[in-house]
Scaffold this active site. Structure first.
Site, PDB file in Angstrom:
ATOM      1  CG  HIS A 119     -54.626 -36.659  38.087  1.00 38.00           C
ATOM      2  ND1 HIS A 119     -55.079 -37.133  36.673  1.00 38.00           N
ATOM      3  CD2 HIS A 119     -53.226 -37.132  37.923  1.00 38.00           C
ATOM      4  CE1 HIS A 119     -54.239 -37.935  36.153  1.00 38.00           C
ATOM      5  NE2 HIS A 119     -53.117 -38.031  36.774  1.00 38.00           N
ATOM      6  NE  ARG A 136     -40.914 -45.116  35.642  1.00 38.92           N
ATOM      7  CZ  ARG A 136     -40.976 -43.799  35.295  1.00 38.92           C
ATOM      8  NH1 ARG A 136     -41.312 -42.846  35.840  1.00 38.92           N
ATOM      9  NH2 ARG A 136     -39.768 -43.687  34.590  1.00 38.92           N
ATOM     10  CG  ASN A 158     -46.570 -41.093  47.408  1.00 36.05           C
ATOM     11  OD1 ASN A 158     -47.319 -41.716  46.321  1.00 36.05           O
ATOM     12  ND2 ASN A 158     -47.183 -39.886  47.719  1.00 36.05           N
ATOM     13  CG  HIS A 175     -49.714 -38.818  29.779  1.00 36.13           C
ATOM     14  ND1 HIS A 175     -50.258 -37.808  30.475  1.00 36.13           N
ATOM     15  CD2 HIS A 175     -49.834 -39.787  30.988  1.00 36.13           C
ATOM     16  CE1 HIS A 175     -50.339 -37.850  31.503  1.00 36.13           C
ATOM     17  NE2 HIS A 175     -50.238 -39.105  31.951  1.00 36.13           N
ATOM     18  NE  ARG A 228     -50.389 -44.396  35.426  1.00 40.41           N
ATOM     19  CZ  ARG A 228     -49.105 -44.971  35.382  1.00 40.41           C
ATOM     20  NH1 ARG A 228     -49.073 -46.157  35.559  1.00 40.41           N
ATOM     21  NH2 ARG A 228     -47.866 -44.270  35.351  1.00 40.41           N
TER      22      ARG A 228
END
Length: 764
Positions: free
Chosen positions: A653, A466, A62, A496, A436
């Site tokens: 999440h 990213r 992280n 997204h 992703r």
């Protein structure tokens, strides 16, 4: 038109300025607080030892990304003279100073945790990892030397610095060993390769000395010139990432296991890399570079080509952090410091092994299962178990909305949704957004197969995700070759949202099936991240899904939306309206209550609106995993707000938002956090749960997390986080509870909600 997030939303009470910077926490410092919460799990002796290693590894990973993106951005703003203030009233310079100070403290705590707690605990558990090759026994030393000769040596590429070879490129996040070497007294035979190397290395020393004298003059600490005219020369070698970082070696005690770090074996054998030279010193170092990618999308002729160019330049980014091992030779340190051009705040002296992400590899070692959490297998989705003969997935969805909760329940239905559509002769089209995906994605493979089967396949592959840019470029090119229509994101926005649409021809006409979720179409992370989704055949959702893809592919905005709410145009006003509605209920002395779960909360407009709601008497319970710029307990501002963060074996999440609305509650799920980037610069989707069972399941998740007494950290009025006071309370772990319930529900699929008997009252 998107509202400027720095402005207070309309309707804000005039008595209190809810945009006062004193009411907000700096985003970067709040993120570091989140990483501290993960570090707390590494320090918690109630966790199995190897789980603690994993948590410590996560903090290091992280922090790498934090430096590459967030610290790099602050440094760019500081060097660019940016004078603006953040949400908490801090300038870029003030933020950078505060962040660097906190990062130094954080890394000190990381290594204290490793060396004082975890390493002794490993030793007590019959596992020893050596961080110093000088402590090897003869048997171990002989093993390491043979391993170097047979395995490591052929892979290494030592690099010297001389007049023909400038200081080599040191790649981002790689582990390296820098060395000073000196020529042995006996000269090599004239005309030999060794003699040529000696001559080059001598010039290296002279060049470094001239450069140091010219550029640096006197050393600021001791006033002495950097002097390499004594015959010492600089060289460096990258520790190969293709080899294991921890090498098991013969142990000294029966029943134990011993490992040594790869760099220690290399340091021990550095002399073999420079024949004819003495190794004066050899020390490990590591750098973190600026990896933030700024794209001028309006001027880019080809977005794909522009991103590929930026990816190649990432390895040349400015050095943001320089880590070196304690005990490094002073001359070697001065050379590296000068070449990397870093100031004192960006230099980190490490008392232990560099790059703690290797602990994840240690976690993966077999034979220590008793020191890890018992593996959890995602359970079948009860609604899809034991389907009657002849009923397929689409039949089940058409009969009733299906709620999915990962990783408690398997991700297989989502994979099957796309895979079944690819092979179903009645399916005409598949459309999906990909942000992703996994390295060997079965979903991407199914999309390619669908195109090859003659179906119309449209995939929006977000190239600007990213650190997944390269992976997504490869998938996009593969899908195009298979015959899919591929959209490379939208100019100026990241897509997204998580949405898939299947168009199917049936006996009664064309029907649309939709999957909406809070998480990515990634079968790997679906086993590690907690996310929720629904599969529905509702015509209203189908119409909206079609409108979403038409908007993404052709910029056509629908005249109205049936159920979905999209950012960046409609989501912010919708959230304001939902909060305003609770304010109205509170003022009418009706039930006014908000429960919101998300990953991050740092949008000024949303926070100001929550402050307004709290001051009006709305009860607000927030479950925020990471960044939270809102403060609690401010008199007249946030006295009715609580914030908790849950850090457990899975990464929280999901985004779930519940509004009491008097006695007519509504619950939504979304791909978006309450952050400026999500609400202003991304294509996001929020959707209501209209099916009663789906709504009940989502609310149940909120209730369990609000009752957590094991893994929850609660935000205090002094802006610190504390674990829940367990005195007089039942020991409840939200993730453990949901795992147990999923197992029980799978055992009794005819009544999937029967096992969900947990209520908040059970915690009292």
């Amino acid at each position: 038109m998107v509202r400027n997030e720095a402005q207070a939303p309309a309707g804000t009470a005039k008595a209190v300025d809810f945009t006062n910077p004193a009411f907000y926490t700096n985003r970067e410092l709040s993120w570091l607080d989140f990483n501290y919460r993960i570090l707390d799990e590494a320090r918690d002796r109630e966790n199995p030892l190897f789980e603690r290693l994993k948590f410590l590894s996560i903090t290091a990973s992280n922090l790498d990304e934090f430096f590459m993106v967030r610290v790099a951005s602050l440094k760019d703003m500081s060097e660019g003279g940016y004078s603006g203030h953040d949400i908490a009233g801090m300038t870029a310079d003030q933020q950078l100073s505060a962040v660097q100070k906190k990062c130094h403290e954080f890394m000190d705590r990381q290594y204290s945790t490793l060396m004082r707690s975890l390493v002794p605990s490993l030793r007590s558990s019959n596992m020893e990892v050596l961080f110093d090759h000088e402590s090897l026994t003869k048997q171990q030393a002989d093993f390491c030397d043979r391993y170097f000769d047979e395995v490591i040596f052929p892979v290494l590429t030592p690099m010297a610095m001389d007049s023909s070879r400038p200081f080599p490129l040191v790649r981002n996040k790689t582990l390296n060993i820098g060395a000073l070497i000196s020529r042995k007294p006996k000269a090599a035979p004239e005309g030999s390769i060794e003699a040529m190397v000696q001559e080059n290395l001598t010039r290296t020393g002279e060049r470094v000395a001239r450069k140091a004298a010219k550029d640096n003059g006197k050393d600021s600490k001791d006033g002495k010139e950097i002097d390499l005219k004594d015959g010492t020369m600089f060289a460096t070698v990258q520790v190969p990432s293709v080899l294991p970082r921890v090498i098991e070696i013969p142990c000294t005690k029966e029943g134990t296991r011993t490992g040594i770090l790869l760099e220690e074996i290399i340091e021990r054998n550095m002399g073999k890399l420079f024949s004819g030279y003495n190794v004066v010193c050899a020390n490990a170092y590591r750098i973190t570079r600026n990896a933030d990618m700024t794209l001028d999308e309006d001027d880019a002729d080809d977005l794909l080509d522009e991103i590929q160019k930026k990816l190649r330049k990432r390895q040349w980014g400015e050095v943001i952090r320089f880590e070196y091992e304690d005990g490094m030779d002073k001359k070697l340190f001065k050379i590296l410091k000068k070449e990397f051009g870093v100031g004192a705040d960006a230099i980190y002296k490490i008392s232990g092994p560099l790059d703690l992400t290797f602990l994840m590899k240690l976690y993966g070692m077999k034979g220590f299962e008793n020191l890890k959490e018992k593996p959890y297998v995602p359970q079948p989705v009860p609604a899809l178990m034991n389907l009657p003969d002849g009923m397929n997935l689409f039949d089940a969805i058409r009969e009733k909305d299906i709620f999915l909760s990962h990783p408690y329940e398997t991700f297989d239905p989502v994979v099957n949704f796309i895979s079944s559509a690819a092979d179903d002769p009645d399916v005409l089209a598949i459309k999906i957004t990909l942000y992703r995906v996994s390295g060997h994605s079965p979903i991407v493979a199914a999309l390619a197969r669908a195109a090859e089967n003659g179906k119309q396949v449209t995939a929006l592959v977000e190239l600007k995700a990213r650190f997944d840019e390269e992976n997504n470029i490869q998938w996009a090119e593969m899908l195009e070759k298979a015959g899919c229509h591929v959209i490379y994101g939208l100019v100026g926005l990241k897509t997204h949202s998580k949405i898939a649409l299947v168009v199917r021809r049936e006996e009664d006409g064309i029907r649309r099936y939709v999957h909406l979720a809070t998480g990515n179409y990634n079968d790997s992370t679906a086993k590690l991240y907690t996310d929720c989704g629904i599969m529905t055949a509702s015509p209203a959702y189908g119409e909206d899904a079609t409108a979403v893809f038409n908007m993404l592919s052709g910029y056509s905005e629908p005249k109205h939306w049936n159920r979905l709410t999209l950012a960046p145009i409609w989501l912010r006003p919708k959230l304001y309206a939902l909060i305003d509605r609770e304010i109205s209920h509170a003022k009418a002395n009706e039930n006014a209550h908000i429960i919101a779960k998300m990953n991050a909360l740092c949008d000024p407009g949303i926070i100001a609106k929550l402050y307004e709601a709290s001051s009006a008497g709305v009860k607000i319970e927030l479950i925020v995993r990471g960044i939270c710029c809102l403060k609690v307990g401010i008199p007249g501002v946030s006295e009715n707000i609580t914030v908790r963060s849950i850090v457990g074996r899975f990464l929280e999440h999901a985004r779930i938002f519940w509004f009491a609305n008097g006695e007519h509650s509504e619950i939504y799920m979304a791909s978006a956090d309450w952050m400026p980037r999500n609400l202003n610069r991304r294509v996001e989707i929020m959707f209501p749960l209209e099916d009663a069972d789906s709504a009940r399941a989502a609310r149940h998740i909120l209730d369990v997390q609000l009752a957590d007494t094991m893994k929850a950290h609660v935000l205090m009025p002094d802006n610190t986080y504390e674990k829940v006071d367990r005195r007089g309370k039942a020991l409840i772990g939200a993730q453990a509870t949901l795992m147990k319930e999923a197992i029980e529900a799978a055992a009794d699929p005819h009544d999937p909600m029967a096992s969900r008997t947990f209520t908040p009252a059970a915690a009292e």
